[in-house]
Enzyme design. Structure first.
Site, PDB file in Angstrom:
ATOM      1  N   SER A  44       0.815  -1.116  -0.103  1.00 44.88           N
ATOM      2  CA  SER A  44       0.041   0.080  -0.036  1.00 44.88           C
ATOM      3  C   SER A  44       0.861   1.372  -0.046  1.00 44.88           C
ATOM      4  O   SER A  44       0.645   2.187  -0.750  1.00 44.88           O
ATOM      5  CB  SER A  44      -0.864   0.072   1.354  1.00 44.88           C
ATOM      6  OG  SER A  44      -1.349  -1.225   1.641  1.00 44.88           O
ATOM      7  N   THR A  45       1.939   1.398   0.938  1.00 44.72           N
ATOM      8  CA  THR A  45       2.569   2.520   0.844  1.00 44.72           C
ATOM      9  C   THR A  45       3.456   2.602  -0.159  1.00 44.72           C
ATOM     10  O   THR A  45       3.824   3.855  -0.614  1.00 44.72           O
ATOM     11  CB  THR A  45       3.841   2.204   2.243  1.00 44.72           C
ATOM     12  OG1 THR A  45       3.070   1.672   3.254  1.00 44.72           O
ATOM     13  CG2 THR A  45       4.748   3.463   2.352  1.00 44.72           C
ATOM     14  N   TYR A 133      -1.662 -10.953   2.811  1.00 43.27           N
ATOM     15  CA  TYR A 133      -1.717  -9.653   3.361  1.00 43.27           C
ATOM     16  C   TYR A 133      -3.200  -9.214   3.706  1.00 43.27           C
ATOM     17  O   TYR A 133      -4.066  -9.074   2.860  1.00 43.27           O
ATOM     18  CB  TYR A 133      -1.191  -8.730   2.288  1.00 43.27           C
ATOM     19  CG  TYR A 133      -1.133  -7.209   2.325  1.00 43.27           C
ATOM     20  CD1 TYR A 133      -1.502  -6.574   3.649  1.00 43.27           C
ATOM     21  CD2 TYR A 133      -0.761  -6.240   1.528  1.00 43.27           C
ATOM     22  CE1 TYR A 133      -1.318  -5.401   4.009  1.00 43.27           C
ATOM     23  CE2 TYR A 133      -0.740  -4.697   1.784  1.00 43.27           C
ATOM     24  CZ  TYR A 133      -1.117  -4.438   3.018  1.00 43.27           C
ATOM     25  OH  TYR A 133      -1.212  -3.208   3.413  1.00 43.27           O
ATOM     26  N   LYS A 161       0.597 -11.109   6.970  1.00 43.02           N
ATOM     27  CA  LYS A 161       0.890  -9.877   7.412  1.00 43.02           C
ATOM     28  C   LYS A 161      -0.097  -9.234   7.950  1.00 43.02           C
ATOM     29  O   LYS A 161      -1.257  -8.922   7.234  1.00 43.02           O
ATOM     30  CB  LYS A 161       1.346  -8.778   6.299  1.00 43.02           C
ATOM     31  CG  LYS A 161       1.523  -7.440   6.506  1.00 43.02           C
ATOM     32  CD  LYS A 161       2.127  -6.703   5.308  1.00 43.02           C
ATOM     33  CE  LYS A 161       1.787  -5.265   4.977  1.00 43.02           C
ATOM     34  NZ  LYS A 161       1.210  -4.432   6.187  1.00 43.02           N
ATOM     35  N   THR A 163      -2.574  -6.618   9.485  1.00 45.13           N
ATOM     36  CA  THR A 163      -2.468  -5.110   9.777  1.00 45.13           C
ATOM     37  C   THR A 163      -4.068  -5.032  10.058  1.00 45.13           C
ATOM     38  O   THR A 163      -5.069  -4.719   9.591  1.00 45.13           O
ATOM     39  CB  THR A 163      -2.337  -4.597   8.577  1.00 45.13           C
ATOM     40  OG1 THR A 163      -1.289  -4.953   7.750  1.00 45.13           O
ATOM     41  CG2 THR A 163      -2.330  -2.900   8.651  1.00 45.13           C
ATOM     42  N   GLY A 185       1.110  -5.220  11.266  1.00 42.68           N
ATOM     43  CA  GLY A 185       1.146  -4.141  10.247  1.00 42.68           C
ATOM     44  C   GLY A 185       0.825  -2.840  10.631  1.00 42.68           C
ATOM     45  O   GLY A 185       1.074  -1.715  10.080  1.00 42.68           O
ATOM     46  N   ASP A 187       1.997   0.272  12.908  1.00 42.05           N
ATOM     47  CA  ASP A 187       3.513   0.309  13.501  1.00 42.05           C
ATOM     48  C   ASP A 187       3.306   0.764  14.902  1.00 42.05           C
ATOM     49  O   ASP A 187       3.892   0.713  15.908  1.00 42.05           O
ATOM     50  CB  ASP A 187       3.927   1.838  12.845  1.00 42.05           C
ATOM     51  CG  ASP A 187       4.060   1.415  11.248  1.00 42.05           C
ATOM     52  OD1 ASP A 187       3.607   0.140  10.974  1.00 42.05           O
ATOM     53  OD2 ASP A 187       4.656   2.148  10.591  1.00 42.05           O
ATOM     54  N   GLU A 188       1.952   1.787  15.117  1.00 49.38           N
ATOM     55  CA  GLU A 188       1.709   2.269  16.505  1.00 49.38           C
ATOM     56  C   GLU A 188       1.382   1.135  17.406  1.00 49.38           C
ATOM     57  O   GLU A 188       0.994   1.715  18.617  1.00 49.38           O
ATOM     58  CB  GLU A 188       0.562   3.279  16.278  1.00 49.38           C
ATOM     59  CG  GLU A 188      -0.651   3.002  15.578  1.00 49.38           C
ATOM     60  CD  GLU A 188      -0.635   3.051  14.013  1.00 49.38           C
ATOM     61  OE1 GLU A 188       0.476   2.729  13.454  1.00 49.38           O
ATOM     62  OE2 GLU A 188      -1.698   3.389  13.486  1.00 49.38           O
ATOM     63  N   SER A 204       4.974   1.475   7.278  1.00 51.61           N
ATOM     64  CA  SER A 204       5.332   2.598   6.398  1.00 51.61           C
ATOM     65  C   SER A 204       6.305   3.618   7.264  1.00 51.61           C
ATOM     66  O   SER A 204       7.241   4.186   6.604  1.00 51.61           O
ATOM     67  CB  SER A 204       4.159   3.488   6.176  1.00 51.61           C
ATOM     68  OG  SER A 204       3.485   4.062   7.240  1.00 51.61           O
TER      69      SER A 204
HETATM   70  O1  NGF Z   1      -0.536   2.534   5.359  1.00 46.98           O
HETATM   71  C1  NGF Z   1      -1.111   1.812   6.154  1.00 46.98           C
HETATM   72  C2  NGF Z   1      -2.689   1.848   5.752  1.00 46.98           C
HETATM   73  N1  NGF Z   1      -0.915   0.934   6.786  1.00 46.98           N
HETATM   74  C3  NGF Z   1       0.762   0.726   7.172  1.00 46.98           C
HETATM   75  C4  NGF Z   1       1.098  -0.679   6.780  1.00 46.98           C
HETATM   76  O2  NGF Z   1       0.264  -1.614   7.252  1.00 46.98           O
HETATM   77  C5  NGF Z   1       1.085  -0.731   5.350  1.00 46.98           C
HETATM   78  C6  NGF Z   1       0.993   1.058   8.472  1.00 46.98           C
HETATM   79  O3  NGF Z   1       2.477   0.947   8.465  1.00 46.98           O
HETATM   80  C7  NGF Z   1       1.855  -1.709   4.612  1.00 46.98           C
HETATM   81  O4  NGF Z   1       2.441  -2.452   5.116  1.00 46.98           O
HETATM   82  C8  NGF Z   1       2.148  -1.718   3.275  1.00 46.98           C
HETATM   83  O5  NGF Z   1       2.644  -0.648   2.437  1.00 46.98           O
HETATM   84  O6  NGF Z   1       1.641  -2.651   2.476  1.00 46.98           O
HETATM   85  C9  NGF Z   1       0.322   2.304   8.676  1.00 46.98           C
HETATM   86  O7  NGF Z   1       0.804   3.469   7.928  1.00 46.98           O
HETATM   87  C10 NGF Z   1       1.038   3.037  10.105  1.00 46.98           C
HETATM   88  O8  NGF Z   1       0.794   2.102  10.994  1.00 46.98           O
HETATM   89  C11 NGF Z   1       0.544   4.128  10.429  1.00 46.98           C
HETATM   90  O9  NGF Z   1      -0.701   4.071  10.860  1.00 46.98           O
HETATM   91  O10 NGF Z   1      -3.353   1.171   6.770  1.00 46.98           O
END
Ligand code: NGF
Length: 289
Positions: A44-45, A133, A161, A163, A185, A187-188, A204
């Site tokens: 996604s990122t 995922y 993964k 999330t 997935g 980070d927080e 991300s």
């Molecule tokens: O950006 C998102 C959307 N989630 C990411 C991550 O789970 C996405 C997360 O790091 C990911 O791994 C990917 O790019 O495939 C969040 O940005 C972070 O925890 C801040 O909320 O949900």
């Protein structure tokens, strides 16, 4: 395949084309400065769902060429076009990616049999492992313990993964499938997830905060929960600021402040306005010095 993996940000020029030099610099920053264990490419990122199949292949190539064998690489190949997903899976495997990952198919309300068929089809002709995922907030696909178990019956599916903020399901998965890999997935929520025994995390914000994420895992593994809480609190101050200023735009602007040509997001994502650019600079200097 363990530890802190960055969900790799992508770099686009003003017109929205992939900025190869910028992407290489992002890879280098993650390896040399953030010091992560691996990269999750075209997630996604990485703005994957706005890329053409040829562009996805180009990103896989550039990242592999730049990272070589220095870190583990996971290729996100999930696509609603099953032929595309299979082609990308073969392509990334040939390039030497150590694992594949595929987002659960979304938009149409696929039933579980269809979801299972999607994963088994992607894997049938490819000699590689796969991490499911699962990101229900973006896909609308919620799977339960039994359904994960059915997917895990395919031996090439080596993990997930995860999330989602569902720690009950996370604990049940960990307990039921100790041999499968679980990456968290969000980070927080790294600290609570790591207390439950995850193998690693993919996120991300690790593009800019990977070292602290590694320290959180280290503190938990050594049983120092006070230290882990302090580090998670510091990370969450950063994550709150990033989310408040625009997630991907801010990560890119922070990287630019560190000298990395992280470029822009692709349309329909907006370019950052002046306020976001100065907000990101402040975040970079306040939290990441
Ligand atoms: O950006 C998102 C959307 N989630 C990411 C991550 O789970 C996405 C997360 O790091 C990911 O791994 C990917 O790019 O495939 C969040 O940005 C972070 O925890 C801040 O909320 O949900």
């Amino acid at each position: 395949m363990k530890g802190v993996f960055t969900a790799l940000i992508n770099s686009f020029d003003e017109k929205g084309n992939i900025n190869e030099q910028g992407l290489r610099e992002i890879v280098r920053y993650n390896i040399d400065v953030s010091q992560v264990d691996g990269l999750y490419v075209n997630g996604s990122t990485g703005e994957n769902f706005m890329l053409s199949p040829e562009e996805k292949k180009k990103v896989f190539e550039i990242v592999k060429d730049e990272a070589g064998e220095e870190v583990e690489l996971i290729a996100q190949v999930g696509a609603l076009n099953i032929f595309e997903a299979k082609e990308l899976a073969a392509y990334a495997t040939d390039l030497g990616y150590g694992a594949l990952s595929a987002v659960t198919p979304f938009y149409y309300k696929f039933d579980f049999e269809e979801i299972k068929d999607y994963y088994n089809s992607i894997l049938e002709d490819v000699d590689n492992q796969m991490l499911i995922y699962s990101i229900p907030a973006l896909t609308g696909v919620n799977m339960d313990l039994k359904q994960f178990g059915e997917l895990f019956e395919n031996e090439k599916i080596t993990g997930v993964k995860f999330t989602a903020p569902d720690f009950f399901l996370l604990e049940r998965l960990r307990h039921a499938y100790p041999e499968k890999l679980i990456f968290s997935g969000f980070d927080e929520m790294l600290l609570p997830a790591s207390v439950l025994g995850i193998d690693g995390a993919i996120g991300s914000t690790f593009n800019v905060n990977g070292r602290k994420a590694k320290d959180i895992l280290k503190a938990v593994h050594s049983g120092d929960l006070n230290e882990a809480r302090k580090l998670q609190k510091e990370s969450n101050d950063l994550i709150t600021a990033i989310l408040g200023n625009g997630l991907y735009q801010t990560i890119k602007e922070v990287l630019k402040d560190k000298g990395v040509d992280a470029g822009y997001c692709r349309q329909p994502m907006k370019k950052p306005n002046d306020e976001q650019v100065s907000g990101a600079k402040e975040i970079s200097r306040t939290f990441l010095n």
